[in-house]
Design a protein around this motif. Structure first.
Motif, PDB file in Angstrom:
ATOM      1  N   GLU A 150       0.858  -1.195   0.000  1.00  0.00           N
ATOM      2  CA  GLU A 150       0.000   0.000   0.000  1.00  0.00           C
ATOM      3  C   GLU A 150       0.885   1.233   0.000  1.00  0.00           C
ATOM      4  O   GLU A 150       1.955   1.204   0.575  1.00  0.00           O
ATOM      5  N   PRO A 151       0.479   2.282  -0.654  1.00  0.00           N
ATOM      6  CA  PRO A 151      -0.781   2.510  -1.369  1.00  0.00           C
ATOM      7  C   PRO A 151      -0.723   2.099  -2.839  1.00  0.00           C
ATOM      8  O   PRO A 151      -1.691   2.240  -3.567  1.00  0.00           O
ATOM      9  N   HIS A 152       0.418   1.559  -3.275  1.00  0.00           N
ATOM     10  CA  HIS A 152       0.617   1.240  -4.688  1.00  0.00           C
ATOM     11  C   HIS A 152      -0.328   0.142  -5.168  1.00  0.00           C
ATOM     12  O   HIS A 152      -0.852   0.218  -6.282  1.00  0.00           O
ATOM     13  N   ALA A 153      -0.553  -0.861  -4.333  1.00  0.00           N
ATOM     14  CA  ALA A 153      -1.433  -1.965  -4.723  1.00  0.00           C
ATOM     15  C   ALA A 153      -2.850  -1.455  -4.971  1.00  0.00           C
ATOM     16  O   ALA A 153      -3.527  -1.927  -5.899  1.00  0.00           O
ATOM     17  N   ALA A 154      -3.295  -0.490  -4.182  1.00  0.00           N
ATOM     18  CA  ALA A 154      -4.633   0.075  -4.382  1.00  0.00           C
ATOM     19  C   ALA A 154      -4.726   0.793  -5.728  1.00  0.00           C
ATOM     20  O   ALA A 154      -5.722   0.665  -6.448  1.00  0.00           O
ATOM     21  N   LEU A 155      -3.687   1.535  -6.078  1.00  0.00           N
ATOM     22  CA  LEU A 155      -3.655   2.217  -7.371  1.00  0.00           C
ATOM     23  C   LEU A 155      -3.710   1.200  -8.514  1.00  0.00           C
ATOM     24  O   LEU A 155      -4.502   1.340  -9.449  1.00  0.00           O
ATOM     25  N   ILE A 156      -2.894   0.169  -8.419  1.00  0.00           N
ATOM     26  CA  ILE A 156      -2.871  -0.872  -9.451  1.00  0.00           C
ATOM     27  C   ILE A 156      -4.234  -1.553  -9.538  1.00  0.00           C
ATOM     28  O   ILE A 156      -4.748  -1.798 -10.636  1.00  0.00           O
ATOM     29  N   GLY A 157      -4.839  -1.818  -8.400  1.00  0.00           N
ATOM     30  CA  GLY A 157      -6.175  -2.422  -8.377  1.00  0.00           C
ATOM     31  C   GLY A 157      -7.212  -1.560  -9.073  1.00  0.00           C
ATOM     32  O   GLY A 157      -8.058  -2.064  -9.821  1.00  0.00           O
TER      33      GLY A 157
END
Length: 116
Positions: A90-97
């Motif tokens: 997080e927070p990168h995974a949320a952006l990718i999602g």
């Protein structure tokens, strides 16, 4: 190869017998052959590429252009301010999602429109 492995010592590398060593060598030879014989088909859809912009200086830059020979559709580059190892944090995974969710939703909407 067999002599080199024996020089290292079978036990040190987790191989308990010559029979296991033969199996490891056979599997390695087979997997190498499969790797060189396999040629994947060109992907016929669009691709979302997530580029970690905080690359370490000693490694090669991973760029979407490298995928062009393997993709027939558009390659959409999404730059993420992270290292490669941080992309799923997080927070990168949320952006990718969110990007993946939008791509799937757009694809679904285009398919529904095409059927209508």
């Amino acid at each position: 190869m067999r002599e080199q492995i024996h020089t290292l010592g079978l036990q040190k590398i987790g191989i308990g017998s010559d029979r296991q060593l033969d199996a490891v060598i056979d599997i390695t030879v087979n997997n190498t052959r499969l790797m060189y014989e396999y040629s994947p088909a060109v992907f016929q859809e669009n691709v979302s590429f997530f580029e970690a912009t905080e690359q370490k200086q000693d490694g090669p830059r991973q760029c979407p252009e490298l995928w062009a020979p393997y993709v027939c559709g558009d390659i959409r580059n999404c730059q993420v301010t992270a290292t490669h190892g941080e992309l799923l944090d997080e927070p990168h995974a949320a952006l990718i999602g969110r990007v993946i969710t939008k791509a799937i939703t757009d694809l679904w909407n285009n398919e529904v429109d095409a059927v209508s």
